[in-house]
Design an enzyme around this catalytic site. Structure first.
Site, PDB file in Angstrom:
ATOM      1  N   HIS A  87       0.841  -1.204   0.000  1.00  0.00           N
ATOM      2  CA  HIS A  87       0.000   0.000   0.000  1.00  0.00           C
ATOM      3  C   HIS A  87       0.881   1.261   0.000  1.00  0.00           C
ATOM      4  O   HIS A  87       0.743   2.127  -0.869  1.00  0.00           O
ATOM      5  CB  HIS A  87      -0.912  -0.030   1.234  1.00  0.00           C
ATOM      6  CG  HIS A  87      -1.790   1.170   1.378  1.00  0.00           C
ATOM      7  ND1 HIS A  87      -3.124   1.153   1.077  1.00  0.00           N
ATOM      8  CD2 HIS A  87      -1.522   2.438   1.787  1.00  0.00           C
ATOM      9  CE1 HIS A  87      -3.640   2.350   1.290  1.00  0.00           C
ATOM     10  NE2 HIS A  87      -2.683   3.152   1.721  1.00  0.00           N
ATOM     11  N   GLU A  88       1.790   1.325   0.946  1.00  0.00           N
ATOM     12  CA  GLU A  88       2.637   2.526   1.046  1.00  0.00           C
ATOM     13  C   GLU A  88       3.528   2.661  -0.195  1.00  0.00           C
ATOM     14  O   GLU A  88       3.809   3.760  -0.649  1.00  0.00           O
ATOM     15  CB  GLU A  88       3.486   2.498   2.321  1.00  0.00           C
ATOM     16  CG  GLU A  88       2.678   2.526   3.615  1.00  0.00           C
ATOM     17  CD  GLU A  88       1.612   3.620   3.674  1.00  0.00           C
ATOM     18  OE1 GLU A  88       1.796   4.689   3.055  1.00  0.00           O
ATOM     19  OE2 GLU A  88       0.571   3.390   4.322  1.00  0.00           O
ATOM     20  N   HIS A  90       1.781   4.527  -2.840  1.00  0.00           N
ATOM     21  CA  HIS A  90       1.896   5.980  -2.646  1.00  0.00           C
ATOM     22  C   HIS A  90       3.268   6.471  -3.111  1.00  0.00           C
ATOM     23  O   HIS A  90       3.399   7.505  -3.747  1.00  0.00           O
ATOM     24  CB  HIS A  90       1.742   6.336  -1.163  1.00  0.00           C
ATOM     25  CG  HIS A  90       0.334   6.277  -0.646  1.00  0.00           C
ATOM     26  ND1 HIS A  90      -0.713   6.924  -1.256  1.00  0.00           N
ATOM     27  CD2 HIS A  90      -0.190   5.662   0.451  1.00  0.00           C
ATOM     28  CE1 HIS A  90      -1.832   6.707  -0.546  1.00  0.00           C
ATOM     29  NE2 HIS A  90      -1.540   5.936   0.478  1.00  0.00           N
ATOM     30  N   HIS A  95       3.560   6.748  -6.783  1.00  0.00           N
ATOM     31  CA  HIS A  95       2.809   7.924  -7.235  1.00  0.00           C
ATOM     32  C   HIS A  95       3.684   9.177  -7.113  1.00  0.00           C
ATOM     33  O   HIS A  95       3.697  10.039  -7.993  1.00  0.00           O
ATOM     34  CB  HIS A  95       1.553   8.044  -6.368  1.00  0.00           C
ATOM     35  CG  HIS A  95       0.446   8.868  -6.951  1.00  0.00           C
ATOM     36  ND1 HIS A  95      -0.711   9.125  -6.290  1.00  0.00           N
ATOM     37  CD2 HIS A  95       0.331   9.508  -8.136  1.00  0.00           C
ATOM     38  CE1 HIS A  95      -1.504   9.886  -7.040  1.00  0.00           C
ATOM     39  NE2 HIS A  95      -0.885  10.123  -8.168  1.00  0.00           N
TER      40      HIS A  95
HETATM   41 ZN    ZN Z   1      -2.789   5.221   2.013  1.00  0.00          ZN
END
Ligand code: ZN
Length: 679
Positions: free
Chosen positions: A463-464, A467, A470
Site C-alpha cells: 500500500h505505502e 503511494h 505515485h
Molecule cells: Zn494510504
C-alpha cells in the site's frame, strides 16, 4: 555487502543538527515573508508576473525540504528535543502560510496570469497549477477583509497547534502504558510474539515479557492471549488512550477535539460554507456531502448480509468455547480461531514465509515487471539503523529515491505512511528528482533473525509503496502538481490500494515468499488457505470503515459544532445503525482518531472507500489483460501515476479505463458477488 553511494543529493542525516534545521526553516520562513511583503501590487508585465509564480515555487521547494526533514524526525525519532524545535517553529510556519494564502497582490498576480492571452499556450501542468492555486487562495480566505481576515489567521494558527497536540497526546498515552506479564498470561501466544514481548521487557531492564500498546504487541495479545482478563485490560488501555477514561488523564484529547471541531466549523462559516464537511469537499473528487453519504450508506447495504453471517459464525465459535456474550476483546481472538478452523490458516504459520528481505526483493521485482523500473539499494546517511535508502532507475537513469523505515519502536508515531518531502521540479540547477520516506510499524526483528511479516503487514507495505510510486513516477515538473500534490484527496488512495492486489495473487506471492529456513516458497496448501481466507470478515471490515467514515462526515457537517457528549452520541448512533460488533461505554476511539484530528482526513476518511472503487476497477482491467501485462502497466503509469494533479482525478481514471468508474469490481473483490470475472 557494500553499497554504491547515493547518486541523488540526499539529506545528510548523520550531520544534520536540530539547531541547523531550525535555522534553515526560520530562514525559509523569513525569505518567504520578505518576498511577499515586497510584492505590493501585481507586476506590469506577464514576464514579471510569471517570475513571481516561479519564485513562490522555489520558496515552497526550500521549505518543503527542511520542514520535511524536521517533521520526519519528529515522527520517527520523537523526543523532547525534536518536539521542542518542532513546536517552536509551528506558530511562525502557520502564520506564514496564512499570510501567503491571504495575500491579495499575490492572488491577483495568479489571476492576471490566468486571464492573460498566453495562458492557453502554457503546458497543461502549469495551467492546472495556476487553477488549483486560485482555488486554494479562495479556500484560505483571500477574499476576507478586516476582522474576519484576522480571525481566520488566528484559527489557522490555533488549528495547527491543536493537531500537533492531539498527535503528541496519542503518542505519549501509547508510550505511558506497559504491563509486565506472568508466564501464565503468555499462554496462547506463539513463540515469536513471546520473544518480541521479552525484547520489550529487556528494553526496560525487566526479565519478564512486557505488553505495550505498540501495534505489534497489542495485536499479539488481542489475537492470541488465552487470558481473557488480560485481553480486556489491554483493550481498555488501548481504546481509552488520550481520554478521560484512561489512567493518565493528562493526555486527554477531549478538550482538544472539541476546540478543533468548533474552530473548523467557524472557519468554514467565515469562508461561506454551511459546514466544514462542505469546505472539505470543495477540493475533492466527490461532488457533494450528500453524494458521499449516499455512497457510504449504499456500500453498507452490500456489506450488511455478509457481516451478519460473519458475526454469527464468530458468536458460534465463542459459544463453543464457553463465551456466551462476545465482548470487543474477544472478537480478534475468536476471529483467529475461526480462521484456523474454516481455512486451516493461522497468521503465525504464514510468517516464516514472509521474511522482510524476500518480501522487499519480491516487491521490487513486481514493480519491475509492471513498469520496467529497477530499484537499487544505495548508501546514504540515515537517522536510524533500521532505515534503508534506495533509488529508482528507469532505463539506467535515476528517476527518484526513497527510504524505508519499517519497524515499530519507541519514539515512533503509530501507523504507516508515505511522505514525499522532495518533489520533482524544474529548478535553475536542472531537474530535481523526487525523494520520499515510507514508514511502517511492523513487527521488528527478534534476535538476529530478519523480521518476519504477517500477511497484513505485507499488504501495508505494498500500500505505502503504491503511494511512493505515485510520488516518484510523476512526470510533472511543477512542484504544486507533481506526484501526489494537487491530486484530489479522495483519489490519492487509488495507487496505494491498487498495489495491494499484488499481495493476493499466486504468481506474485511466489515472488514475495520464501521460508526463512527451508527457502521454499509458500506451499500449495498454505497458499490456497491464504487465498480462500481473503474475504474472511470482509463484511465486518467494510462496515467498520463505513462507521469511521460516517462518523467523520457527521461530526464535520454538524453546525454548530458538537461538544464531546454530542460527538459520543453521534458515534453511538452510527454504531447502532451500522456496526455488528459489540462495544463498551468507556471506548473512546475518537480520542485517538489521528487521521481526522491530526492528519489530513477531516471529512475525508471516506476517501479510502471512494478510492477503493477506483483501485478495484483499475485492477479489473489487469485481471482481463494479465496482471503482469507490461503494456497495461505502462498505460496505468502514464494515465494515473505520471500525471499528478495535472489532470482531474476522474479524467485520469477515464483515460485509463475508457469509461467512468463502476462499483462492480469492488463488490467482487470483497467476495460478495460471483468471483469469476465476467467478460
Ligand atoms: Zn494510504
Amino acid at each position: 555487502m557494500t553499497l554504491e553511494k547515493a547518486t541523488l543529493p540526499v539529506p545528510q542525516f548523520d550531520q544534520i543538527t536540530l539547531d541547523q534545521l531550525k535555522t534553515n526553516i526560520q530562514q525559509s520562513i523569513s525569505n518567504g515573508q520578505q518576498f511577499i511583503q515586497e510584492l505590493q501590487r501585481v507586476p506590469d508585465s506577464i514576464q514579471e508576473q510569471l517570475k513571481v509564480l516561479e519564485q513562490i515555487d522555489t520558496l515552497e521547494n526550500q521549505m518543503s525540504e527542511s520542514w520535511g526533514v524536521l517533521s520526519h524526525l519528529n515522527a520517527v525519532m520523537n523526543n523532547t528535543e525534536t518536539r521542542e524545535v518542532y513546536q517552536s517553529l509551528l506558530p511562525s510556519l502557520s502564520e506564514y502560510y496564512t499570510q501567503l494564502g491571504q495575500h491579495t497582490a499575490l492572488y491577483q498576480t495568479y489571476q492576471h496570469v490566468h486571464d492573460s492571452s498566453l495562458f492557453e499556450s502554457f503546458p497543461a501542468a502549469q495551467q492546472s497549477a495556476i487553477k488549483l492555486a486560485l482555488r486554494d487562495f479562495k479556500l484560505s480566505g483571500v477574499a476576507l477583509e478586516g476582522a474576519d481576515k484576522e480571525r481566520y489567521a488566528q484559527i489557522s494558527a490555533r488549528l495547527s497547534q491543536l493537531s500537533s497536540d492531539f498527535s503528541n497526546h496519542v503518542l505519549d498515552a501509547t508510550q505511558a502504558y506497559f504491563k509486565p506479564l506472568t508466564e501464565q498470561q503468555l499462554k496462547g501466544l506463539p513463540e515469536s510474539s513471546i520473544e518480541l514481548l521479552k525484547q520489550y521487557g529487556q528494553q526496560r531492564d525487566l526479565e519478564q515479557a512486557v505488553a505495550t500498546l505498540d501495534i505489534p504487541s497489542y495485536l499479539a495479545i488481542m489475537t492470541y492471549a488465552d487470558d481473557r482478563e488480560l485481553r480486556e485490560e489491554l483493550y481498555k488501555a488501548y481504546t481509552t488512550r488520550a481520554s478521560d477514561q484512561s489512567q493518565q488523564t493528562e493526555f486527554d484529547n477531549t478538550p482538544v477535539m472539541e476546540e478543533i471541531l468548533s474552530l473548523r466549523q467557524e472557519m468554514a462559516k467565515l469562508l461561506g460554507f454551511d459546514n466544514y464537511a462542505e469546505y472539505s469537499l470543495a477540493s475533492k473528487m466527490a461532488p457533494s456531502v450528500q453524494a458521499v453519504d449516499q455512497f457510504l450508506v449504499e456500500l453498507a447495504e452490500h456489506a450488511r448480509q455478509p457481516a451478519l453471517k460473519e458475526i454469527e459464525d464468530l458468536k458460534t465459535i465463542a459459544a463453543e468455547n464457553g463465551v456466551t456474550e462476545i465482548q470487543p476483546w474477544d472478537s480478534t481472538y475468536y476471529s483467529e480461531k475461526l480462521k484456523v478452523q474454516q481455512f486451516n490458516l493461522s497468521q503465525e504459520a504464514l510468517k516464516p514465509y514472509f521474511p522482510t528481505p524476500k518480501v522487499i526483493q519480491g516487491l521490487f521485482s513486481i514493480v519491475n515487471r509492471l513498469y520496467g523500473i529497477q530499484v537499487i539499494e544505495r548508501e546514504a546517511p540515515l537517522w536510524h539503523k533500521d532505515a534503508h535508502y534506495y533509488e529508482l532507475e528507469d532505463q539506467g537513469i535515476v528517476i527518484g529515491g526513497f527510504y524505508f523505515d519499517l519497524y515499530a519502536r519507541s519514539g515512533k508515531r503509530g501507523g504507516a505512511w508515505m511522505s514525499g518531502f522532495r518533489s520533482r521540479m524544474q529548478t535553475n540547477d536542472g531537474l530535481q528528482k523526487p525523494i520520499c520516506y515510507m514508514v511502517g510499524n511492523f513487527t521488528p526483528p527478534v534476535g538476529d533473525q530478519p523480521a518476519l511479516l504477517t500477511h497484513d503487514e505485507v499488504v501495508t507495505l505494498f500500500h505505502e509503496f503504491g503511494h511512493g510510486l505515485h510520488h516518484m513516477l510523476t512526470e510533472v515538473d511543477n512542484i504544486s502538481v507533481a506526484g501526489t500534490h494537487g491530486v484530489a484527496w479522495d483519489a490519492v488512495e487509488l495507487p496505494s490500494q491498487f498495489m495491494e492486489f499484488w499481495t493476493w495473487d499466486n504468481e506474485s506471492l511466489a515472488l514475495i515468499s520464501e521460508h526463512i529456513e527451508t527457502k521454499e516458497s509458500l506451499p500449495a496448501d498454505l497458499l490456497k488457505a491464504l487465498l480462500d481466507a481473503r474475504f474472511f470478515q470482509s463484511g465486518m471490515q467494510t462496515l467498520r470503515q463505513i462507521e469511521f467514515a460516517l462518523f467523520d462526515l457527521s461530526i464535520h457537517k454538524a453546525a454548530p459544532a458538537l461538544n464531546a457528549k454530542q460527538v459520543q452520541a453521534t458515534l453511538n448512533d452510527i454504531r447502532q445503525k451500522f456496526s455488528v460488533l459489540p462495544t463498551v461505554p468507556y471506548n473512546r476511539f475518537q480520542n485517538s482518531f489521528s487521521h481526522i484530528f491530526a492528519g489530513g482526513y477531516a471529512a475525508g476518511y471516506y476517501s479510502y472507500k471512494w478510492a477503493e472503487v477506483l483501485a478495484s476497477d483499475a485492477f479489473d482491467r489487469f485481471e482481463s489483460e494479465g496482471i503482469f501485462n507490461i503494456e497495461t502497466g505502462k498505460e496505468f503509469r502514464q494515465a494515473i501515476l505520471a500525471v499528478g494533479g495535472k489532470d482531474a482525478a476522474l479524467d485520469a481514471f477515464v483515460r485509463f479505463r475508457g469509461r467512468e468508474p463502476k462499483i462492480d469490481a469492488l463488490l467482487r473483490h470483497q467476495g460478495w458477488t460471483n468471483p469469476t470475472k465476467s467478460a
